[in-house]
Design a protein around this motif. Structure first.
Motif, PDB file in Angstrom:
ATOM      1  N   THR A 238       0.842  -1.193   0.000  1.00  0.00           N
ATOM      2  CA  THR A 238       0.000   0.000   0.000  1.00  0.00           C
ATOM      3  C   THR A 238       0.881   1.247   0.000  1.00  0.00           C
ATOM      4  O   THR A 238       2.077   1.190  -0.290  1.00  0.00           O
ATOM      5  N   ALA A 243      -2.289   3.884   4.482  1.00  0.00           N
ATOM      6  CA  ALA A 243      -2.044   3.280   5.796  1.00  0.00           C
ATOM      7  C   ALA A 243      -2.446   4.240   6.915  1.00  0.00           C
ATOM      8  O   ALA A 243      -3.065   3.825   7.910  1.00  0.00           O
ATOM      9  N   GLY A 247      -5.426   3.706   9.519  1.00  0.00           N
ATOM     10  CA  GLY A 247      -5.038   3.729  10.924  1.00  0.00           C
ATOM     11  C   GLY A 247      -6.059   4.452  11.778  1.00  0.00           C
ATOM     12  O   GLY A 247      -6.293   4.088  12.945  1.00  0.00           O
ATOM     13  N   VAL A 252      -5.358  -0.483  10.551  1.00  0.00           N
ATOM     14  CA  VAL A 252      -3.910  -0.549  10.390  1.00  0.00           C
ATOM     15  C   VAL A 252      -3.232  -0.073  11.669  1.00  0.00           C
ATOM     16  O   VAL A 252      -3.644   0.929  12.265  1.00  0.00           O
ATOM     17  N   THR A 254       0.716   0.705  13.159  1.00  0.00           N
ATOM     18  CA  THR A 254       2.110   0.892  12.776  1.00  0.00           C
ATOM     19  C   THR A 254       3.021   0.609  13.954  1.00  0.00           C
ATOM     20  O   THR A 254       2.634   0.723  15.115  1.00  0.00           O
ATOM     21  N   THR A 258       4.234  -2.771   9.825  1.00  0.00           N
ATOM     22  CA  THR A 258       2.840  -2.323   9.768  1.00  0.00           C
ATOM     23  C   THR A 258       1.929  -3.528   9.620  1.00  0.00           C
ATOM     24  O   THR A 258       2.177  -4.403   8.787  1.00  0.00           O
ATOM     25  N   THR A 259       0.873  -3.579  10.447  1.00  0.00           N
ATOM     26  CA  THR A 259      -0.060  -4.703  10.402  1.00  0.00           C
ATOM     27  C   THR A 259      -1.448  -4.242   9.967  1.00  0.00           C
ATOM     28  O   THR A 259      -1.816  -3.079  10.146  1.00  0.00           O
ATOM     29  N   PHE A 260      -2.217  -5.183   9.427  1.00  0.00           N
ATOM     30  CA  PHE A 260      -3.533  -4.907   8.854  1.00  0.00           C
ATOM     31  C   PHE A 260      -4.503  -5.903   9.467  1.00  0.00           C
ATOM     32  O   PHE A 260      -4.401  -7.118   9.237  1.00  0.00           O
ATOM     33  N   TYR A 265     -11.185  -5.166   8.997  1.00  0.00           N
ATOM     34  CA  TYR A 265     -11.357  -4.907   7.563  1.00  0.00           C
ATOM     35  C   TYR A 265     -12.585  -5.626   7.021  1.00  0.00           C
ATOM     36  O   TYR A 265     -13.382  -5.046   6.263  1.00  0.00           O
ATOM     37  N   MET A 388       2.448  -3.998   4.405  1.00  0.00           N
ATOM     38  CA  MET A 388       1.625  -4.326   5.571  1.00  0.00           C
ATOM     39  C   MET A 388       1.487  -5.841   5.684  1.00  0.00           C
ATOM     40  O   MET A 388       1.329  -6.531   4.668  1.00  0.00           O
TER      41      MET A 388
END
Length: 476
Positions: A238, A243, A247, A252, A254, A258-260, A265, A388
């Protein structure tokens, strides 16, 4: 004497200009320049420079136009060659002379059209290589007594997931294989396509990107053996504004990486929320659904891995088992695919769109981590690009299924040869020795999650097939 640096630079500038002109409608100039630069780096440190611009153009064209990449690997037309640049006109077999030259440490068959213009354009370069002892043999097509070391290589044909094309196109990989007497020719395809619709009768090995696709091939072909030379977790490519925006919605997070959050979602996507409906959105106010772009689940393994992760989360964070759970999961996640519109058949396409076209076209792309790491290591990323990790994610096991003894030899080499394992890491894959991967990401300062604790186990082969069939029906 060697070709000086100024002449090589001039030839490469001409190559870049020609590629920009040829592919200007499909790719911005910056993308073309990045591809040329990345390919050029593959030849750094090699003493023989005469054919570097030729090979750079050939490989770059294959990167920019995958259809062209289906031509014979490593064979370069010089029918319009001039000052180290390459043309592309065809010629008849009767008009051809083959020169096998050691170019950048690799024996490359170069086809020369027998006319004054073509031969004159490369005569000086060939003479230099001959003087340096780099030409192995000059063989006329109608001379039965002439021989070449190149003919001693055993050709092995494979059909592989498209994300591994750059690995097999790397001249260094070809060098290692040549030391073992092998020349590998590949045909890229979507991994599920390999398992379901490709005629494998003409190949020596299949190399899909997951154990599930490999298992299907093994069942169909009655093959018991397999090799897993490297793996790659699934990730999302992305851009920093995207992001940051997600967030604000808590999707998201950080940190060092970075995690999703897949669960958050999924809840958002099920409601059909569009980007311009997100609170505080001033960076990407478009009337498109908030969706991760994937490939076609009917043909591609990466989309199948996306389905495995989202189905797991949709099934209350539990592995999907049984018809009831399958139907429930499909009812929740099928719209993640059908609302995307057109999707490509293999993972190479969406990632190239991400690199070339920016967030206006692909704000989030479901990819193999290896694709992002490979691009970062070859300076193809822009500063605003972000990797991510889905939470949870899934590890894709790139699996070689040997279809005969030659294919078995390739599987063994890819798994055990230290040079091939090192080169796999340089192309972003996680080999058996993960420290090789860590060495690459550290050297290029690429933020990755080496441990990836939050992984799901993909459903078994039959369950994944049922899930894929259920999603496929949703398209109708």
């Amino acid at each position: 004497m060697a070709v000086d640096a100024a002449r090589e630079e001039k030839a490469l500038r001409e190559v870049t200009s020609r590629l920009v002109e040829d592919y200007g409608e499909a790719h911005p100039a910056e993308r073309v320049e990045a591809v040329v630069g990345a390919v050029r780096k593959r030849f750094e440190g090699h003493a023989v420079r005469e054919f570097v611009p030729i090979l750079v153009e050939r490989i770059a064209r294959r990167e920019l136009d995958p259809k062209r990449g289906k031509n014979a690997a490593g064979q370069v037309d010089l029918s319009k060659a001039s000052d180290g640049a390459v043309g592309g006109a065809a010629e008849s077999p009767a008009e051809t002379t083959s020169v096998f030259a050691a170019v950048a440490g690799r024996f490359v068959p170069v086809r020369l059209v027998e006319n004054k213009r073509a031969l004159g354009a490369v005569a000086a370069g060939v003479a230099v290589v001959l003087a340096a002892g780099a030409v192995l043999a000059v063989q006329h097509s109608d001379s039965p007594s002439a021989t070449s070391a190149a003919t001693a290589l055993t050709t092995v044909r494979g059909v592989v997931g498209s994300e591994k094309s750059a690995f097999f196109d790397d001249p260094r990989v070809a060098d290692v294989l040549a030391k073992h007497g092998l020349k590998v020719e590949i045909e890229p395809a979507g991994s599920r396509q390999i398992a379901t619709s490709v005629d494998l009768g003409t190949y020596d090995f299949a190399f899909p990107s997951s154990s599930a696709a490999a298992e299907r091939i093994q069942r169909q072909r009655g093959v018991s053996g397999k090799y897993v030379p490297f793996s790659s977790p699934m990730a999302i490519a992305t851009f920093k504004p995207i992001a940051d925006l997600l967030g604000q919605s808590g999707i998201v997070q950080t940190g060092a990486t970075t995690t999703f959050d897949i669960e958050k979602y999924l809840a958002l996507a099920e409601k059909g929320v569009q980007w311009n409906q997100l609170d505080g959105n001033s960076t990407y106010p478009v009337s498109k659904n908030v969706l991760v772009s994937t490939t076609d689940p009917r043909t591609s393994n990466s989309a199948a891995m996306y389905l495995a992760v989202t189905a797991y989360v949709a099934n209350d964070n539990t592995i999907v088992r049984g018809t009831k759970a399958e139907d429930y999961a499909v009812s929740r996640v099928s719209r993640l695919f059908t609302r995307q519109g057109f999707t490509e058949s293999s993972s190479d396409g969406p990632f190239k769109d991400y690199l070339a076209n920016g967030m206006g076209t692909v704000p989030m792309a479901w990819i193999y981590e290896a694709q992002y790491v490979d691009a970062a290591a070859h300076d193809q990323l822009r500063p605003d690009m972000v990797l991510m990790y889905p939470s949870p994610t899934v590890m894709s096991q790139h699996t070689v299924v040997p279809l005969n003894d030659k294919g078995d030899q390739i599987g063994k080499l890819l798994t055990t040869d230290p040079d091939l394992q090192r080169l796999a890491a340089e192309h972003g894959f996680r080999p058996t020795d993960v420290s090789l991967f860590t060495k690459v990401t550290t050297a290029h300062q690429i933020p990755v999650d080496v441990n990836l604790i939050n992984q799901v186990t993909p459903p078994d082969y039959d369950t994944l097939e049922h899930l894929l069939d259920g999603v496929a029906k949703s398209y109708n």
